[in-house]
Design an enzyme around this catalytic site. Structure first.
Site, mmCIF file in Angstrom:
data_model
loop_
_atom_site.group_PDB
_atom_site.id
_atom_site.type_symbol
_atom_site.label_atom_id
_atom_site.label_comp_id
_atom_site.label_asym_id
_atom_site.label_seq_id
_atom_site.Cartn_x
_atom_site.Cartn_y
_atom_site.Cartn_z
ATOM 1 N N GLY A 207 -66.181 32.332 15.285
ATOM 2 C CA GLY A 207 -66.689 32.077 14.211
ATOM 3 C C GLY A 207 -66.886 30.572 13.864
ATOM 4 C CE LYS A 225 -69.481 20.019 9.141
ATOM 5 N NZ LYS A 225 -69.045 20.760 10.469
ATOM 6 N N GLY A 322 -63.844 27.618 11.584
ATOM 7 C CA GLY A 322 -62.905 28.709 11.845
ATOM 8 C C GLY A 322 -62.955 29.664 10.327
HETATM 9 N N1 HSE Z 1 -70.397 25.090 12.514
HETATM 10 C C1 HSE Z 1 -69.696 24.182 12.061
HETATM 11 C C2 HSE Z 1 -68.734 23.534 13.079
HETATM 12 C C3 HSE Z 1 -68.749 24.870 11.054
HETATM 13 O O1 HSE Z 1 -68.846 24.037 14.175
HETATM 14 O O2 HSE Z 1 -68.083 22.552 12.744
HETATM 15 C C4 HSE Z 1 -68.080 23.972 10.219
HETATM 16 O O3 HSE Z 1 -68.755 23.451 9.331
#
Ligand code: HSE
Length: 340
Positions: A207, A225, A322
């Site tokens: 996940g 981000k 997660g």
């Molecule tokens: N796909 C993203 C990661 C999920 O692996 O960081 C959290 O933003």
């Protein structure tokens, strides 16, 4: 007061939120004064279920666990705004998949909820990155709260720390590991000799990865981000397309092995700084000396060092992805919104 909660997006993260809410109902009420009923769940694959008096969460979770569906419930139809109204929702948790280009479908969900004065928390980077100014202005003008702790570092409270815990500090730069999937893949390739494809499959099944994992491995997720952090920290717009970005698809097992033999770990590093009033954001694989703290960050863990005037350097390390970890991000926002 009882809050009527709508959930948009009932995949890994949305389901984890429902599990936590169900497990901790008494504690949330006693310790935080957070009393709720879940009145609407809508999911592209599973359909929409609605009950203004509160859905039976045990039954919802049984359905999700046994058949990954909501098939024990009659399905509701209608436009999203109408569903929010019929369910008498007062808060919404939005956890649909991220689309960093259009922000959809989360953007429409969030606009629709905020414009009705419904408080919103989201873990979806798309709408926050694409329409930060619009959504924060809309929330203000409609008397609704809008929070998004989970969009960076999942439930590790980076945004709360920056906005509240470090209020008054001037941030000069930040640098760190902001994508859990790629850090998981690089760690697996280095430590267990996993192939890139096997490690990516494992990250997906845990996940961590986005619905479209190319967003992770090509650095788009980390770029989204830092783009959001540019807004939160500096109040500056750096569209995702303007982040200087390179992913890990060019990182071969040979490169990782060679770096390791020379005393380095390969990490996907995201950073943001301000030079003469101009913000610069980047995402790139870097060889980090094994003696450096970032080299020891393993698996889906994230870490970020924030350089400030008043506090010097502050480093935050914690889960970056997660299902339950990101469900926690929604929960902390729901608790904050019921208290503010
Ligand atoms: N796909 C993203 C990661 C999920 O692996 O960081 C959290 O933003």
């Amino acid at each position: 007061m009882i809050h009527n909660l709508a959930l948009a997006g009932c995949g890994n993260v949305g389901t984890a939120l429902l599990e936590i809410l169900n497990e901790k109902r008494a504690e949330l009420s006693e310790r935080h004064g957070f009393n709720f009923r879940v009145t609407l769940i809508t999911d592209l694959m599973k359909g929409t279920v609605l009950e203004p008096e509160g859905l039976d969460l045990e039954k919802v979770l049984k359905d999700l666990k046994e058949s990954n569906s909501l098939d024990s419930f009659p399905k509701a139809q209608g436009a999203f705004g109408e569903l929010l109204e019929r369910s008498r929702s007062t808060m919404m948790a939005e956890a649909t998949p991220t689309n960093l280009k259009t922000g959809e479908p989360g953007l429409t969900h969030i606009r629709t909820a905020l414009s009705r004065g419904i408080h919103v928390t989201t873990t979806n980077k798309g709408p926050v990155s694409v329409a930060f100014d619009e959504l924060t202005t809309l929330a203000k003008s409609c008397g609704a709260k809008f929070r998004y702790e989970g969009v960076v570092m999942s439930g590790t409270p980076l945004l709360q720390m920056l906005q509240y815990g470090m209020a008054g500090c001037t941030v000069q730069k930040i640098e760190g590991i902001l994508n859990g999937t790629t850090n998981f893949i690089l760690t697996k390739m280095n430590e267990s000799g996993s192939s890139y494809a096997d490690a990516l499959d494992e990250a997906t099944s845990l996940g961590y990865a986005e619905a479209d994992p190319s967003g992770d491995v090509e650095g788009w997720d980390a770029a989204g981000k830092v783009s959001i952090l540019a807004k939160v920290i500096f109040g500056k717009n750096i569209p995702v397309s303007e982040v200087d970005r390179q992913g890990i698809t060019c990182v071969t097992p040979e490169k990782i092995k060679e770096a390791s033999e020379n005393g380095y770990a390969v990490k996907l590093i995201a950073g943001l700084n301000m030079l003469n009033g101009i913000p610069y954001a980047y995402v790139t694989p870097k060889e980090i000396p094994l003696s450096h703290p970032l080299a020891s960050i393993k698996g889906a863990t994230n870490a970020v060092s924030i350089t400030t005037d008043n506090l010097g350097e502050v480093t935050l390390i914690g889960p970056g992805a997660g299902r339950r970890e990101t469900g926690q991000a929604l929960l902390v926002d729901l608790i904050a919104m019921c208290k503010d």
